[in-house]
Design a protein around this motif. Structure first.
Motif, PDB file in Angstrom:
ATOM      1  N   ARG A 131       0.838  -1.201   0.000  1.00 59.36           N
ATOM      2  CA  ARG A 131       0.000   0.000   0.000  1.00 59.36           C
ATOM      3  C   ARG A 131       0.871   1.248   0.000  1.00 59.36           C
ATOM      4  N   SER A 132       1.879   1.210   0.842  1.00 62.52           N
ATOM      5  CA  SER A 132       2.768   2.357   0.970  1.00 62.52           C
ATOM      6  C   SER A 132       3.474   2.647  -0.352  1.00 62.52           C
ATOM      7  N   ARG A 134       2.327   1.906  -3.404  1.00 62.95           N
ATOM      8  CA  ARG A 134       1.351   2.474  -4.343  1.00 62.95           C
ATOM      9  C   ARG A 134       1.133   3.957  -4.044  1.00 62.95           C
ATOM     10  N   VAL A 135       0.969   4.258  -2.760  1.00 65.12           N
ATOM     11  CA  VAL A 135       0.754   5.652  -2.360  1.00 65.12           C
ATOM     12  C   VAL A 135       1.993   6.490  -2.681  1.00 65.12           C
ATOM     13  N   TRP A 139       2.036   9.788  -5.093  1.00 66.61           N
ATOM     14  CA  TRP A 139       2.501  11.106  -4.676  1.00 66.61           C
ATOM     15  C   TRP A 139       3.739  11.545  -5.446  1.00 66.61           C
TER      16      TRP A 139
END
Length: 199
Positions: A131-132, A134-135, A139
């Motif tokens: 998840r991190s 992808r985020v 960004w």
């Protein structure tokens, strides 16, 4: 009659709430603060201030709003007044910054709760890492957009969504340019993400 719906002030009620707050109605004042705070924060976020500076601007904006409450010529446009004031306060802070301020925050990031099994902790950390990542990619591509795109998208994702008049006041963009600019920015972000297989 309730002043809020779902925790957000109904924009058509803003003028009435301002007039009631001028008359000393604390419930109306509370509804204004709760309903319009997300707009103020979205402007602060768009200017990328530090947390401390952001809180300072937020408090200053509401203080000025309280000071001018009885003198606001168009109570229905209180959101635009707040957005414009927030923008001006942010610009003042940015102009006043002469050097970078390093953080001395000692917060530890990877604490593992003692009641979790080692296996569960590994699975959780792998999911969190995905998840991190992808985020992080999102960004990264967002940061590669131009400054105006970044500012506009940050303000538009606030909740409740600001009106175009409020966005115009916050970022000094003509109302008629906001929609087309938003579409261009989102298309650019999407194409950057697609090109890198980031979604």
């Amino acid at each position: 009659m309730p002043y809020t719906r779902g925790g957000a002030v109904d924009r058509s009620d803003v003028g009435a709430l301002v007039r009631s707050a001028v008359d000393g109605d604390t419930a109306a004042w509370k509804a204004l603060v709760e309903g319009l705070s997300p707009l103020v924060w979205s402007v602060v976020r768009a200017h990328r201030l530090s947390e401390a500076d952001g809180h300072e601007v937020y408090q200053t904006v509401w203080f000025r709003f309280a000071q001018h409450l009885g003198r606001i010529r168009e109570p229905d446009k209180a959101g635009s007044w707040l957005a414009s004031t927030a923008r001006n306060e942010c610009l003042k802070v940015i102009k006043g910054l002469r050097r970078l301020t390093p953080t001395d925050d000692p917060q530890l990031l990877d604490r593992v709760s003692e009641d979790r099994t080692p296996e569960q902790s590994v699975l959780d950390s792998e999911e969190a890492a995905e998840r991190s990542e992808r985020v992080r990619r999102l960004w990264q591509e967002f940061e590669a957009l131009g400054e105006r795109c970044r500012q506009l998208l940050r303000v538009l994702i606030s909740s409740p969504p600001p009106s175009y008049q409020e966005v115009s006041a916050a970022l000094d963009i003509a109302v008629g340019s906001i929609g087309p600019m938003r579409q261009r920015c989102l298309r650019r972000l999407r194409s950057r993400l697609d090109a890198r297989g980031a979604l």
